[in-house]
Motif scaffolding. Structure first.
Motif, PDB file in Angstrom:
ATOM      1  N   PRO A  33       0.759  -1.319   0.138  1.00  0.00           N
ATOM      2  CA  PRO A  33       0.035  -0.118   0.120  1.00  0.00           C
ATOM      3  C   PRO A  33       0.896   1.330  -0.170  1.00  0.00           C
ATOM      4  N   PRO A  34       0.373   2.350  -0.645  1.00  0.00           N
ATOM      5  CA  PRO A  34       1.237   3.447  -0.807  1.00  0.00           C
ATOM      6  C   PRO A  34       1.169   4.429   0.345  1.00  0.00           C
ATOM      7  N   ILE A  35       0.445   3.981   1.280  1.00  0.00           N
ATOM      8  CA  ILE A  35       0.489   4.843   2.545  1.00  0.00           C
ATOM      9  C   ILE A  35       0.397   3.795   3.755  1.00  0.00           C
ATOM     10  N   THR A  36       1.128   3.922   4.774  1.00  0.00           N
ATOM     11  CA  THR A  36       1.088   2.952   5.875  1.00  0.00           C
ATOM     12  C   THR A  36       0.872   3.698   7.232  1.00  0.00           C
ATOM     13  N   VAL A  37       0.314   3.132   8.203  1.00  0.00           N
ATOM     14  CA  VAL A  37       0.020   4.096   9.339  1.00  0.00           C
ATOM     15  C   VAL A  37       0.515   2.933  10.278  1.00  0.00           C
ATOM     16  N   GLU A  38       1.050   3.182  11.305  1.00  0.00           N
ATOM     17  CA  GLU A  38       1.457   2.359  12.601  1.00  0.00           C
ATOM     18  C   GLU A  38       0.199   2.279  13.672  1.00  0.00           C
ATOM     19  N   VAL A  39      -0.888   1.860  13.036  1.00  0.00           N
ATOM     20  CA  VAL A  39      -2.254   1.577  13.846  1.00  0.00           C
ATOM     21  C   VAL A  39      -2.595   0.126  13.728  1.00  0.00           C
ATOM     22  N   MET A  40      -3.105  -0.438  14.628  1.00  0.00           N
ATOM     23  CA  MET A  40      -3.588  -1.979  14.720  1.00  0.00           C
ATOM     24  C   MET A  40      -4.508  -1.938  13.300  1.00  0.00           C
ATOM     25  N   ASP A  41      -4.432  -3.179  12.713  1.00  0.00           N
ATOM     26  CA  ASP A  41      -5.149  -3.236  11.570  1.00  0.00           C
ATOM     27  C   ASP A  41      -6.672  -3.481  11.878  1.00  0.00           C
TER      28      ASP A  41
END
Length: 122
Positions: A33-41
């Motif tokens: 994915p072009p954007i990743t965020v460190e948040v629970m799936d």
């Protein structure tokens, strides 16, 4: 609100719904994915499907809430199914679908309560 009618909101909500759906599909089905965020799936799933449900309810105000919930839940299940394709390098997790469906049902219940509580025009 003054000047805030379903006739004015629905077309904008439809445009936003389709844009959000496209974004969600790209994020869910891309190998990277072009954007990743460190948040629970599960939070990401619930945010995406919560937003899609709110937008769908606003975009199609006369549609059956059960039908909206059914179709969005089916979409979540199909995303999980496609994520099981090995070439995508994604994980298929039924609990992701459960999280999707839980937030969809929650939003639909709130919308249903809001719709029944609103004053009717004669």
């Amino acid at each position: 609100m003054v000047g805030f009618s379903q006739a004015r909101v629905a077309p904008i909500a439809r445009l936003l719904f389709w844009a959000a759906l496209l974004f969600a599909l790209v994020m869910a089905l891309s190998p990277r994915p072009p954007i990743t965020v460190e948040v629970m799936d599960k939070w990401q799933h619930m945010t995406a499907f919560g937003a899609l449900t709110v937008l769908a309810c606003a975009a199609w105000p006369h549609a059956s809430l059960v039908r909206i919930a059914e179709r969005l839940s089916f979409l979540g299940a199909m995303i999980e199914l496609v994520q099981s394709i090995p070439a995508l390098h994604r994980d298929c997790d039924i609990m992701d679908w459960v999280a999707d469906t839980a937030i969809i049902v929650g939003v639909v219940l709130v919308v249903a309560a809001a719709r029944t509580g609103r004053p009717r025009r004669l």
